[in-house]
Design an enzyme around this catalytic site. Sequence first.
Site, mmCIF file in Angstrom:
data_model
loop_
_atom_site.group_PDB
_atom_site.id
_atom_site.type_symbol
_atom_site.label_atom_id
_atom_site.label_comp_id
_atom_site.label_asym_id
_atom_site.label_seq_id
_atom_site.Cartn_x
_atom_site.Cartn_y
_atom_site.Cartn_z
ATOM 1 N N GLY A 176 0.835 -1.209 0.000
ATOM 2 C CA GLY A 176 0.000 0.000 0.000
ATOM 3 C C GLY A 176 0.855 1.238 0.000
ATOM 4 C CG ASN A 177 -0.280 4.561 -1.661
ATOM 5 O OD1 ASN A 177 -0.995 5.413 -1.153
ATOM 6 N ND2 ASN A 177 -0.670 3.841 -2.709
#
Length: 394
Positions: free
Chosen positions: A207-208
């Site tokens: 993810g980020n």
Amino acid sequence: MHVSGREVILGVGGGIAAYKSCDLLRRLLDKGFHVTVVPTPSSLNFVGKATWEALSGRAVTTEVFEQVNEVRHISLAKSSDYIIIAPATADLLARIAMGRADDLLTNVFLASNSPKMIVPAMHPQMWKNEATVANVATLRARGITVLDPDTGALTSGDVGQGRFPETQRILSEFESITSKGRDYLGKRVLVTAGGTREPIDPVRYIGNNSSGKQGYAIAQNALNRGGEVTLISANSALADIEGVRMIKVSTAAQMHAAVLQEFPLCDVLVMSAAVADAKPTHQGESKIKKSELTSIALTENEDILKSVSEIKKHQIVIAFAAETSHDEAQAREKLSSKGADILYLNDVSQGDIFNSETTYGEIFISGAPSHKVSKTTKDTLGEELLNQALIQLG
Ligand code: CTP
């Protein structure tokens, strides 16, 4: 339910024209406004609470000392987008001009900074009286729209200026207030926000750090300006925006599918989501043991903007580039390779943009000079990007 941009307070003063305001209320509801009626206590001599409650479908109070636990004058002021007072008597005009707060309506009026419209109706002598003339001038000087009454026969049998205007005239004056600053009326805006997650196994993902704040701010701004907004949101913790069509996705592939489906229907696409560039080639069906988790093979995700550029017609496309350096040549190259019209470059290397209320960077426009954006709110940036998109839409 409170819908952004459609909440109206209809204040009713104690004049015989109060009954004509019932029609105004009905027409406002027909036009999709949500109306809370706030009558002055004396107006209840003409039209009772029950009528207003039945017509509006909402509770009606007239005094500050009713439902005190809700601090109703403040909650009403905060939740309303417009205030209309119809009819306004000479006394009500005087009280408002003086800034009095002696009933619920005048309290709400004082506490609200929404656009306001007043529709006076009274005997011609009272309308022409110097005191009333001065009060009307004071209110207009404060930016409040005060309609001139119509001329004709009055209840007293006299003829002159003082009549409550036809509903149609009130509505068209009101429309010119509601369309002010609503330059996105009739425009469909598609926004993506948040960060995609690419599953490694049922418990882990790539993810980020994107919070979704920038995309949500843009969606809200477009909505406030009258736009029809769809927000494709990936894994954001932010609350849904009322009045915006929300589509929730998680992975880049889901976002890709949703954007392709919605894009042909929109006028402006704002790709503010942080889309994962790659996903694990194999997704474990059960949790991978740490001894086996030594490397993750990756497969590139579809580039959503590139797919969009293949089906782009009249649409204006805004791309974002979150980089760890400020490279103008690279930004120009990204703008053209992605087939976008506008690109906002921000340098996230300082760690002060993700999940922050503010941003700074540079706006690149295809075929035009770029301009720098010094530290500002994400809302102001959104407004600026939407201004640019509107110019390019023509
Ligand atoms: N974007 C997209 N599809 C992807 C990845 C990104 O549409 N699979 C969009 C983002 O929403 C953003 C823009 O492309 O508006 C730029 O994203 P960025 O990650 O900076 O671009 P990349 O093409 O991934 O370039 P880089 O190699 O610099 O990471």
